[in-house]
Design a protein around this motif. Structure first.
Motif, PDB file in Angstrom:
ATOM      1  N   SER A 147      -0.610   7.740  -0.302  1.00  0.00           N
ATOM      2  CA  SER A 147      -1.563   8.761  -0.748  1.00  0.00           C
ATOM      3  C   SER A 147      -1.947   8.541  -2.213  1.00  0.00           C
ATOM      4  CB  SER A 147      -0.968  10.158  -0.561  1.00  0.00           C
ATOM      5  OG  SER A 147       0.211  10.288  -1.316  1.00  0.00           O
ATOM      6  N   ASP A 148      -1.598   7.371  -2.754  1.00  0.00           N
ATOM      7  CA  ASP A 148      -1.903   7.070  -4.151  1.00  0.00           C
ATOM      8  C   ASP A 148      -3.383   6.769  -4.342  1.00  0.00           C
ATOM      9  OD1 ASP A 148       0.701   7.405  -5.098  1.00  0.00           O
ATOM     10  OD2 ASP A 148       1.235   5.330  -4.640  1.00  0.00           O
ATOM     11  N   PHE A 149      -3.871   7.045  -5.536  1.00  0.00           N
ATOM     12  CA  PHE A 149      -5.269   6.808  -5.882  1.00  0.00           C
ATOM     13  C   PHE A 149      -5.534   5.307  -6.055  1.00  0.00           C
ATOM     14  CE2 PHE A 149      -5.347  11.085  -8.365  1.00  0.00           C
ATOM     15  CZ  PHE A 149      -5.246  11.783  -7.173  1.00  0.00           C
ATOM     16  N   GLY A 150      -6.754   4.896  -5.752  1.00  0.00           N
ATOM     17  CA  GLY A 150      -7.152   3.513  -5.971  1.00  0.00           C
ATOM     18  C   GLY A 150      -6.355   2.516  -5.166  1.00  0.00           C
ATOM     19  N   GLU A 151      -5.839   2.947  -4.017  1.00  0.00           N
ATOM     20  CA  GLU A 151      -5.038   2.037  -3.199  1.00  0.00           C
ATOM     21  C   GLU A 151      -5.910   0.883  -2.721  1.00  0.00           C
ATOM     22  OE1 GLU A 151      -2.412   1.835   0.903  1.00  0.00           O
ATOM     23  OE2 GLU A 151      -3.085   3.784   0.181  1.00  0.00           O
ATOM     24  N   LEU A 152      -5.476  -0.322  -3.016  1.00  0.00           N
ATOM     25  CA  LEU A 152      -6.202  -1.518  -2.595  1.00  0.00           C
ATOM     26  C   LEU A 152      -5.783  -1.852  -1.170  1.00  0.00           C
ATOM     27  CD1 LEU A 152      -5.764  -3.545  -5.894  1.00  0.00           C
ATOM     28  CD2 LEU A 152      -7.786  -2.278  -5.140  1.00  0.00           C
ATOM     29  N   VAL A 153      -6.715  -1.776  -0.244  1.00  0.00           N
ATOM     30  CA  VAL A 153      -6.370  -1.963   1.171  1.00  0.00           C
ATOM     31  C   VAL A 153      -6.696  -3.366   1.670  1.00  0.00           C
ATOM     32  CG1 VAL A 153      -6.543   0.489   1.725  1.00  0.00           C
ATOM     33  CG2 VAL A 153      -8.558  -0.975   1.969  1.00  0.00           C
ATOM     34  N   CYS A 154      -7.396  -4.147   0.885  1.00  0.00           N
ATOM     35  CA  CYS A 154      -7.702  -5.533   1.268  1.00  0.00           C
ATOM     36  C   CYS A 154      -7.063  -6.449   0.237  1.00  0.00           C
ATOM     37  CB  CYS A 154      -9.211  -5.740   1.355  1.00  0.00           C
ATOM     38  SG  CYS A 154      -9.986  -4.783   2.674  1.00  0.00           S
TER      39      CYS A 154
END
Length: 152
Positions: A46-53
């Motif tokens: 649920s962290d901000f700016g989570e990089l998913v790629c």
């Protein structure tokens, strides 16, 4: 301080940067983030700016578009690039980050900013009235909000 509030919907990279830049100019920000109450198939935290790629922000060299953009963002006190620089990992000639430390730091920094109020609920409607709103939900916008945006 300006006596207005700006609503920023989405705490990805764009939403975090928008909230940071607005708040640092003395304007109150309400940062809306649906996670963790509403999850996506791509996010794991649920962290901000989570990089998913990719964890890379591209080439560091000034003769490359990514490197030039990074330097311009540093000039404007970008929270994204500052945090990326703080949690950089070896990646040849690119700026890459430790994803977990990067997003945790963004979350902590924005959560502790005196002009930013965090609201962890899904935004189901577009704000009405005189609200100034930055819509920064990106490709992982919830179906409910995407439907409202399409209708708008």
């Amino acid at each position: 301080m300006i006596d207005k509030e700006v609503i920023v919907i989405g705490a990805g990279l764009a939403g975090c940067e928008a909230a940071w830049q607005i708040a640092n100019r003395g304007v109150k920000v309400k940062l809306m983030e649906m996670r963790p109450s509403k999850v996506t198939p791509a996010h794991h935290t649920s962290d901000f700016g989570e990089l998913v790629c990719s964890n890379s922000f591209g080439a560091l060299s000034f003769d490359r578009a990514a490197g030039l953009l990074q330097e311009e963002l540093r000039t404007f006190n970008s929270i994204i690039i500052k945090t990326a620089d703080n949690f950089a990992v070896p990646a040849g000639g690119a700026l890459a980050v430790d994803r977990s430390k990067f997003s945790k730091s963004l979350t902590e920094t924005l959560s502790n900013h005196p002009f930013i109020e965090i609201n962890r609920t899904e935004q189901l409607e577009l704000p009405k009235g005189e609200s100034i709103t930055v819509l920064a939900t990106g490709p992982l916008t919830s179906k409910s909000l995407a439907s409202r945006i399409k209708s708008f």
